[in-house]
Design a protein around this motif. Structure first.
Motif, PDB file in Angstrom:
ATOM      1  N   ASP A  59       5.017 -31.866   8.561  1.00 57.70           N
ATOM      2  CA  ASP A  59       5.005 -32.687   9.780  1.00 57.70           C
ATOM      3  C   ASP A  59       6.412 -33.070  10.242  1.00 57.70           C
ATOM      4  O   ASP A  59       6.708 -34.247  10.469  1.00 57.70           O
ATOM      5  CB  ASP A  59       4.170 -33.943   9.567  1.00 57.70           C
ATOM      6  N   VAL A  60       7.277 -32.089  10.388  1.00 56.40           N
ATOM      7  CA  VAL A  60       8.647 -32.334  10.848  1.00 56.40           C
ATOM      8  C   VAL A  60       8.666 -32.444  12.378  1.00 56.40           C
ATOM      9  O   VAL A  60       8.090 -31.605  13.077  1.00 56.40           O
ATOM     10  CB  VAL A  60       9.590 -31.199  10.396  1.00 56.40           C
ATOM     11  N   ASN A  61       9.317 -33.481  12.874  1.00 54.13           N
ATOM     12  CA  ASN A  61       9.517 -33.677  14.307  1.00 54.13           C
ATOM     13  C   ASN A  61      11.006 -33.816  14.586  1.00 54.13           C
ATOM     14  O   ASN A  61      11.704 -34.576  13.899  1.00 54.13           O
ATOM     15  CB  ASN A  61       8.779 -34.928  14.801  1.00 54.13           C
ATOM     16  N   LEU A  62      11.491 -33.088  15.591  1.00 50.89           N
ATOM     17  CA  LEU A  62      12.920 -33.089  15.886  1.00 50.89           C
ATOM     18  C   LEU A  62      13.132 -32.718  17.342  1.00 50.89           C
ATOM     19  O   LEU A  62      12.475 -31.813  17.859  1.00 50.89           O
ATOM     20  CB  LEU A  62      13.641 -32.084  14.986  1.00 50.89           C
ATOM     21  N   GLU A  63      14.042 -33.416  18.010  1.00 49.21           N
ATOM     22  CA  GLU A  63      14.421 -33.088  19.380  1.00 49.21           C
ATOM     23  C   GLU A  63      15.942 -33.019  19.478  1.00 49.21           C
ATOM     24  O   GLU A  63      16.640 -33.958  19.086  1.00 49.21           O
ATOM     25  CB  GLU A  63      13.898 -34.127  20.370  1.00 49.21           C
ATOM     26  N   ILE A  64      16.440 -31.903  19.997  1.00 47.20           N
ATOM     27  CA  ILE A  64      17.874 -31.727  20.234  1.00 47.20           C
ATOM     28  C   ILE A  64      18.055 -31.411  21.709  1.00 47.20           C
ATOM     29  O   ILE A  64      17.541 -30.401  22.202  1.00 47.20           O
ATOM     30  CB  ILE A  64      18.459 -30.598  19.371  1.00 47.20           C
ATOM     31  N   LYS A  65      18.778 -32.252  22.411  1.00 49.31           N
ATOM     32  CA  LYS A  65      18.971 -32.064  23.848  1.00 49.31           C
ATOM     33  C   LYS A  65      20.195 -31.192  24.119  1.00 49.31           C
ATOM     34  O   LYS A  65      21.048 -31.013  23.244  1.00 49.31           O
ATOM     35  CB  LYS A  65      19.092 -33.422  24.532  1.00 49.31           C
ATOM     36  N   PRO A  66      20.287 -30.623  25.323  1.00 51.20           N
ATOM     37  CA  PRO A  66      21.446 -29.793  25.661  1.00 51.20           C
ATOM     38  C   PRO A  66      22.754 -30.534  25.413  1.00 51.20           C
ATOM     39  O   PRO A  66      22.920 -31.686  25.830  1.00 51.20           O
ATOM     40  CB  PRO A  66      21.244 -29.495  27.148  1.00 51.20           C
ATOM     41  N   GLY A  67      23.666 -29.897  24.699  1.00 49.77           N
ATOM     42  CA  GLY A  67      24.965 -30.491  24.415  1.00 49.77           C
ATOM     43  C   GLY A  67      25.025 -31.276  23.126  1.00 49.77           C
ATOM     44  O   GLY A  67      26.107 -31.649  22.671  1.00 49.77           O
ATOM     45  N   GLN A  68      23.885 -31.534  22.500  1.00 52.73           N
ATOM     46  CA  GLN A  68      23.874 -32.309  21.260  1.00 52.73           C
ATOM     47  C   GLN A  68      24.063 -31.416  20.039  1.00 52.73           C
ATOM     48  O   GLN A  68      23.591 -30.282  20.004  1.00 52.73           O
ATOM     49  CB  GLN A  68      22.556 -33.069  21.100  1.00 52.73           C
TER      50      GLN A  68
END
Length: 278
Positions: free
Chosen positions: A46-55
């Protein structure tokens, strides 16, 4: 999967524009409730991850906790079997896309132990990786790899030479999402700066490289994203990170400031970071 390639290969600039208009809702990478097994053994839960542009995000954690499995699953390597969840890249569901589709769409990876490829020179590999016309000699010179261009890929290379070879290929590919699995591993102190600066160049590619521009301004304008596994934290001297996570027993246990988290781990060990999730 041609529709995945066609949609996901859209200019990252369009993603950034949409991201600004939507108040920052569009992610370069979004992972939802991801569970992954290797063979019959569950590794990620149950891994949740968000990476936005430029991060740029950094992943810490003890050995054997699933860090490399996460990167392998994002890249689509077959040995990592997704049993639950979704992987979204630039708003497109790539959960079932093969490796080559993800690479064409703009995901690039440096793994810990890439294979030796006999019968294929480094120069030829650079040509294969290139998303546009590339001067292999110019790229190789920046990584002290000029003398390796006519050699078979990774044949007889030291650990540090393999890392530089991988970064040379990534420099040619110019991915929108850069995945680095322990880029400092096997690299001597003399070449850590070379590796770190090369990784940062990939992330900053396409920006004005004016000497009077501060790193903070470069980061603010950066459109490429990264996920980096590190044990030592040396890479952070050359690639500033926006967010750090600790992976423990297959889950992301803690998130926070990269430098503060690294200092805490160095002083007190992983248990101190893990405690906040218990």
């Amino acid at each position: 999967m041609s529709c995945v390639r066609a949609e996901a290969a859209r200019s990252i600039k369009n993603v950034v524009v949409q991201n600004k208009r939507s108040g920052g809702d569009i992610c370069m990478l979004k992972i939802e409730n991801l569970s992954v097994s290797v063979g019959d053994r569950p590794i990620l839960h149950d891994v949740n991850l968000e990476i936005k542009p430029g991060q740029v995000h950094v992943l810490f954690g003890p050995n054997g906790t699933g860090k490399s499995t996460l990167i392998g699953a994002i890249m689509g390597f077959p040995r990592y079997r997704i049993t639950k969840g979704k992987i979204w890249f630039k708003g497109i569901d790539v959960t079932d896309a093969p490796v080559y589709e993800r690479a064409r769409a703009g995901i690039g990876v440096m793994i810990q132990r890439p294979p030796t490829v006999r019968g294929l020179t480094v120069r030829q590999m650079v040509g294969i990786c290139s998303r546009q016309q590339t001067n292999a000699d110019v790229l190789a010179a920046k990584l002290n790899m000029t003398d390796f261009l006519e050699r078979n890929v990774n044949e007889g290379f030291s650990g540090g030479e393999i890392k530089r070879s991988e970064l040379l290929q990534l420099s040619a590919q110019q991915p929108d999402l850069l995945l680095l699995d322990e880029p400092e591993s096997g690299v001597d102190i003399e070449n850590i700066a070379l590796v770190g600066e090369a990784a940062n160049r990939i992330l900053l590619r396409g920006q004005r490289e004016e000497q009077d521009e501060s790193m903070r301004k470069q980061r603010a304008e950066r459109t490429k994203s990264g996920l980096i596994i590190t044990h030592t934290g040396h890479i952070l001297q050359y690639v500033p990170a926006d967010v750090a996570h600790v992976m423990y027993k297959g889950t992301l246990s803690c998130s926070g400031n990269a430098q503060e988290m690294l200092q805490c781990i160095q002083r007190k060990g992983y248990e101190e970071c893990i405690r906040c999730a218990i």
